[in-house]
Design an enzyme around this catalytic site. Sequence first.
Site, PDB file in Angstrom:
ATOM      1  N   HIS A 101      10.661   8.229  10.962  1.00 27.71           N
ATOM      2  CA  HIS A 101      11.613   7.725   9.965  1.00 27.71           C
ATOM      3  C   HIS A 101      12.611   6.835  10.706  1.00 27.71           C
ATOM      4  CE1 HIS A 101       9.853  10.929   7.490  1.00 27.71           C
ATOM      5  NE2 HIS A 101      10.325  10.276   6.456  1.00 27.71           N
ATOM      6  N   TRP A 112      15.745   5.018   4.275  1.00 31.04           N
ATOM      7  CA  TRP A 112      15.810   4.918   2.815  1.00 31.04           C
ATOM      8  C   TRP A 112      16.696   3.771   2.346  1.00 31.04           C
ATOM      9  CZ3 TRP A 112      15.467   9.386   5.634  1.00 31.04           C
ATOM     10  CH2 TRP A 112      14.395  10.230   5.354  1.00 31.04           C
ATOM     11  N   GLU A 165       3.570   5.945   3.921  1.00 31.89           N
ATOM     12  CA  GLU A 165       3.920   5.900   2.482  1.00 31.89           C
ATOM     13  C   GLU A 165       4.330   4.501   2.027  1.00 31.89           C
ATOM     14  OE1 GLU A 165       6.666   9.190   1.788  1.00 31.89           O
ATOM     15  OE2 GLU A 165       5.226  10.610   2.648  1.00 31.89           O
ATOM     16  N   TRP A 170      10.249   3.530  -1.290  1.00 31.84           N
ATOM     17  CA  TRP A 170      11.477   4.256  -0.882  1.00 31.84           C
ATOM     18  C   TRP A 170      11.884   4.000   0.563  1.00 31.84           C
ATOM     19  CZ3 TRP A 170       7.309   6.367  -3.469  1.00 31.84           C
ATOM     20  CH2 TRP A 170       6.333   6.987  -2.687  1.00 31.84           C
ATOM     21  N   TYR A 236       2.205  14.087  -2.557  1.00 29.60           N
ATOM     22  CA  TYR A 236       2.857  15.285  -3.082  1.00 29.60           C
ATOM     23  C   TYR A 236       2.716  15.309  -4.605  1.00 29.60           C
ATOM     24  CZ  TYR A 236       5.344  15.552   1.411  1.00 29.60           C
ATOM     25  OH  TYR A 236       5.653  15.641   2.746  1.00 29.60           O
ATOM     26  N   GLU A 270       0.198  14.237   4.630  1.00 28.16           N
ATOM     27  CA  GLU A 270       1.383  14.962   4.144  1.00 28.16           C
ATOM     28  C   GLU A 270       1.116  15.404   2.723  1.00 28.16           C
ATOM     29  OE1 GLU A 270       5.464  13.516   4.082  1.00 28.16           O
ATOM     30  OE2 GLU A 270       5.074  12.347   5.903  1.00 28.16           O
ATOM     31  N   TRP A 305       4.768  19.632   4.649  1.00 27.30           N
ATOM     32  CA  TRP A 305       6.063  19.183   5.159  1.00 27.30           C
ATOM     33  C   TRP A 305       6.914  20.372   5.585  1.00 27.30           C
ATOM     34  CZ3 TRP A 305       6.437  15.046   7.523  1.00 27.30           C
ATOM     35  CH2 TRP A 305       7.677  14.442   7.814  1.00 27.30           C
ATOM     36  N   ARG A 306       8.122  20.111   6.024  1.00 37.44           N
ATOM     37  CA  ARG A 306       8.900  21.052   6.821  1.00 37.44           C
ATOM     38  C   ARG A 306       9.525  22.204   6.012  1.00 37.44           C
ATOM     39  NH1 ARG A 306      14.252  19.372   7.890  1.00 37.44           N
ATOM     40  NH2 ARG A 306      15.127  18.285   6.105  1.00 37.44           N
TER      41      ARG A 306
HETATM   42  C1  BMA Z   1      12.163  14.293   3.761  1.00 37.26           C
HETATM   43  C2  BMA Z   1      13.133  15.447   3.648  1.00 37.26           C
HETATM   44  C3  BMA Z   1      14.379  15.078   4.410  1.00 37.26           C
HETATM   45  C4  BMA Z   1      14.038  14.720   5.852  1.00 37.26           C
HETATM   46  C5  BMA Z   1      12.938  13.656   5.897  1.00 37.26           C
HETATM   47  C6  BMA Z   1      12.467  13.364   7.297  1.00 37.26           C
HETATM   48  O1  BMA Z   1      11.001  14.558   3.058  1.00 37.26           O
HETATM   49  O2  BMA Z   1      12.545  16.609   4.208  1.00 37.26           O
HETATM   50  O3  BMA Z   1      15.272  16.164   4.384  1.00 37.26           O
HETATM   51  O4  BMA Z   1      15.160  14.257   6.545  1.00 37.26           O
HETATM   52  O5  BMA Z   1      11.832  14.076   5.122  1.00 37.26           O
HETATM   53  O6  BMA Z   1      11.925  14.490   7.925  1.00 37.26           O
END
Ligand code: BMA
Length: 348
Positions: A101, A112, A165, A170, A236, A270, A305-306
Amino acid sequence: MVDQNATSSTQALYKMLIELGPTKTLFGHQDTLAYGVNWKGYHPWRSDIYDVGGKFPAVFGWDLGKLGSAPRNLDKVDFTHMQTWMKEVHRRGGINTVSWHFDNFVRGTDSWDVRGKVVAAILPGGAAHRAYLDKLDSFAEFTRGLKIEDSDTELVPLLFRPFHEHTGDWFWWGNKHCTVDEYRALWRFTVHYLRDQKQMHNLIWVYSPDRFRNKAHYLERYPGDDYVDVLGLDNYHDLGPWGSTKAFTSQLRSIVELAEERGKVAALTETGLEAVPHQRWWTEVLLSSIQSDPVAARIAWVLLWRNDRADHHYGPYPGHPSVDNFLAFSSNPAVWFLDDLAITDFTS
Ligand code: BMA
């Protein structure tokens, strides 16, 4: 492969993905070792996925956002710890994948902020080109800290997934913020710079658009077979309440077909449903969407994802209502975790 001079570990990893893809889906999770929903701070080897089911993911996702300008990434993962984890993942037979990112090079803001015609500005001749090179240099520097144990020179191989993406709008590299030619030129420039100038031979190049309408749309900004090793998909939407699992499966089928025509790998790079508000999502939505079509099922990995907070996580954690269903998902013989990789000899 994009890199004819890829290191032997990088080639071995790619070969393994080519061989496993048709029958296995490796389970991956972003930042899985760095934190979980109910724990933060450094632990040498911990994951919510393990805490739930006793197995670590096979694929470990990381993000380089803020590399070179801060000691921690955009989600507060310390880059020095990241290097330690990446090496440990490799030592244990796992796979590291890296997204980025990037901050907005023109405005000093984040990915973003789509203003500033950033892609045009970082291409050769653009006002922010030097800043982009500095970023790529910081990546080369970072990877120098990834020496494989018992090797003088070889670095941990990385599935590198930049500018993801881009079929969405975005991020500043998204479809509305640069032309087709600019996107392709940026991708190709990045390959040439890292591979040929910086001599980084530990990268497998992963192209990962967001959801797409048809193959032509998928390939609209594709930089070319010489520049891509893995045909990925971030999606997603289609596994959530407003999406279509049928459309999801058909997109997976398309990327597998496109990859196999080219002798390449396909992957679900993802996905997830935020906070997993569906108790049987793992088997009834995710697994069934992958396995309902034998071609779609040939993807090599899926990355969730996280796990950040109770309202922002994509994997399960102890006590989450979907845990039992996650255990059913993870005991499916086609879904592979770290131990499955570690006990298989891919060198023969
Ligand atoms: C997005 C969210 C954000 C994060 C970004 C990069 O989908 O999870 O909170 O900062 O990914 O990991």
